[in-house]
Design a protein around this motif. Sequence first.
Motif, mmCIF file in Angstrom:
data_model
loop_
_atom_site.group_PDB
_atom_site.id
_atom_site.type_symbol
_atom_site.label_atom_id
_atom_site.label_comp_id
_atom_site.label_asym_id
_atom_site.label_seq_id
_atom_site.Cartn_x
_atom_site.Cartn_y
_atom_site.Cartn_z
ATOM 1 N N UNK A 86 0.829 -1.154 -0.257
ATOM 2 C CA UNK A 86 0.038 -0.032 -0.037
ATOM 3 C C UNK A 86 1.002 1.224 -0.137
ATOM 4 N N UNK A 87 0.456 2.213 -0.776
ATOM 5 C CA UNK A 87 1.143 3.643 -0.772
ATOM 6 C C UNK A 87 0.091 4.431 -0.217
ATOM 7 N N UNK A 88 0.531 5.302 0.505
ATOM 8 C CA UNK A 88 -0.232 6.490 1.262
ATOM 9 C C UNK A 88 0.242 7.784 0.946
ATOM 10 N N UNK A 89 -0.356 8.634 0.379
ATOM 11 C CA UNK A 89 -0.147 9.999 0.417
ATOM 12 C C UNK A 89 -1.273 11.032 0.657
ATOM 13 N N UNK A 99 -4.899 6.030 0.051
ATOM 14 C CA UNK A 99 -4.564 4.695 0.006
ATOM 15 C C UNK A 99 -4.319 4.017 -1.266
ATOM 16 N N UNK A 100 -3.477 3.695 -2.100
ATOM 17 C CA UNK A 100 -3.250 3.011 -3.182
ATOM 18 C C UNK A 100 -2.835 1.761 -3.075
ATOM 19 N N UNK A 101 -3.436 0.545 -3.618
ATOM 20 C CA UNK A 101 -3.322 -0.903 -3.798
ATOM 21 C C UNK A 101 -2.236 -1.092 -4.898
ATOM 22 N N UNK A 102 -0.890 -1.089 -4.335
ATOM 23 C CA UNK A 102 0.065 -1.585 -5.547
ATOM 24 C C UNK A 102 -0.132 -3.007 -5.983
ATOM 25 N N UNK A 103 -0.786 -3.753 -5.270
ATOM 26 C CA UNK A 103 -0.647 -4.803 -5.908
ATOM 27 C C UNK A 103 -1.917 -5.398 -6.733
ATOM 28 N N UNK A 104 -2.784 -4.416 -7.095
ATOM 29 C CA UNK A 104 -4.013 -4.373 -7.904
ATOM 30 C C UNK A 104 -4.062 -3.008 -8.644
ATOM 31 N N UNK A 105 -3.303 -2.771 -9.493
ATOM 32 C CA UNK A 105 -3.270 -1.628 -10.423
ATOM 33 C C UNK A 105 -3.264 -0.472 -9.639
#
Length: 606
Positions: A86-89, A99-105
């Motif tokens: 997960x990426x958080x910004x 929160x972005x799911x790096x494992x699902x595009x």
Amino acid sequence: MTKCLGLVAVLAALGFATQASANQDVQTLASDPANWAIQSGDYSGHRYSKLDQINASNVGDLRVAWTFSTGVLRGHEGGPLVIGDVMYLVTPFPNVVMALDLAHEQKILWKYQPKQDPFAAAVMCCDTVDRGVQYAEGKILVHTADTSLIALDAKTGMEIWKVKEDDPKNGASGTGAPLVVKDKVIVGVSGGEFGVRCYITAYDLNSGHRVWRAYSMGPDADMLIDPDKTTSLGKPVGKDSSLKTWNGDQWKIGGGPVWGYMAFDPALNLVYYGSGNPSTWNPVQRAGPGGKRIDQKWSQTIFARDADTGIAKWVYQMTPFDEWDYDGVNEPILTDLDIDGVKRKALTHFDRNGFGYTLDRVTGELLVAEKFEPDVNWATKVVTDKSDPQYGRPLINKKFSPFETGTDDVTKGICPSSMGAKNQQPAAYSPLTSLFYVPVTRLCMDMEAFKVSYQVGQPYVGATLTMFPAPGENGNTGAFIAWDGAKGKTVWSKPERFAVWSGALTTAGGIVFYGTLEGYLKAVDQKTGKELFKFKTPSGIVGNPMTYMHDGKQYVAVLSGVGGWAGIGLAAGLTDPEDGSGAVGGFASLSSYTGLGGTLTVFALP
């Protein structure tokens, strides 16, 4: 069992039992180079990654892997965190956390938009920026424009707790990234341009309950200073060390904002940070009895505070009686340096005033203070000889002193400008070279101070500025340099058309990444400064590059979105050269090279 306990005691006495005094979750996550778990990379503020899949031999092959629009068109300082998949910004105001799911595009897992009074944006000095979120123990911590500190559930984005530090109607704002130390979240408040008496506060990570608060100036009890034990340059500061250096009650509207990146030494249990400018900018109004210079402690100061109690162990003031808005908030970087044949636990700090300082982070002793920007003229030197009565103090060149010039007269040719030789953009350190990599601004200024009356929640600046390129720089207003902190010398320097307002990132691949105001992400060789890669992103870069690994592949990411003080003209649509405290005139040609944006660009090898 007895032998084990004895060994633990010995290790603790020798300073090796350091992990227990940090937040174990943050420490563990930050030690895994696949993550980027702290805004500064680690507690020491190195901004260094052990990843080396991308290196000096192949960095020229980098390609864009994916991009993401934040949906906000203001200055994007700071950068994202990556924890596992997960990426958080966080965006500039209105401070939307994602929160972005790096494992699902890069699917958006959740968004959180805090409820804020829109007035908060009106009292933000130099654009509506935010310098990043922090992660700890399943929580995302964000500091919002209206001075709220909020803990969110990292899995769901649901609010766990929220505390309001201050009130924007008083002129207070929040732009700095929190730091989690042990069971506490530490964050500071801005408002130096509005006459706010600023402070730093520690809150309980689990409840949001205030643990301690320390003001930048005022009574000893307010500042959490022990007059007999808190030292400055090795000597106790004494009773009322701050009150004695202010005229009357000026300290009550004294400024000293805290919004830069902080560092922490677990072995010493000390948190390090800098305080900013005194209010007002007009030094004549802040003069002491009889119109004399007066230090106005402890603005413009590096603090070393006990993480548990907040009590200051030592303080060092870089620019006493500041006349130029040389905020002392820039990040401290903790390293072990060999200085004159002695291994020192060091703290290196690149100040707005143009001097690079190296101090002993245990005692606060000043070891090195040299100009990292050659055009600096407001002071001839900082005295580092301990036998000299002026030890630790800058020797001011009165020709460039607005105090000497007086109110309503122009002081010309001051270098650096109030933007500083380096502003908020964090430097980086590489253990491969033992060098620091520093984004530099090369602007000078003319400054006219004028009398201003204090009104709650209204600007309390008292000066107008005109900025222009430093002499002999062929019109360039920026550079990126490598600095030897032990010797106080520039190893190499790479000129840039505009001030480098982006942070730096070093890696085990032998390269340094940084961004430019035109929007280029660049990579250079750590040893030589040779440019190895550049790519123009959609907008000017004032954020900080970071790197992480996912599914066995290393990525480098940076936020682009022109703004901050340097880009305030573009970000806010200002045209008068004196707007933005002179920034609009200083960067008049920037609009020919970039435009507004708010994009995360992520790179990887093919």
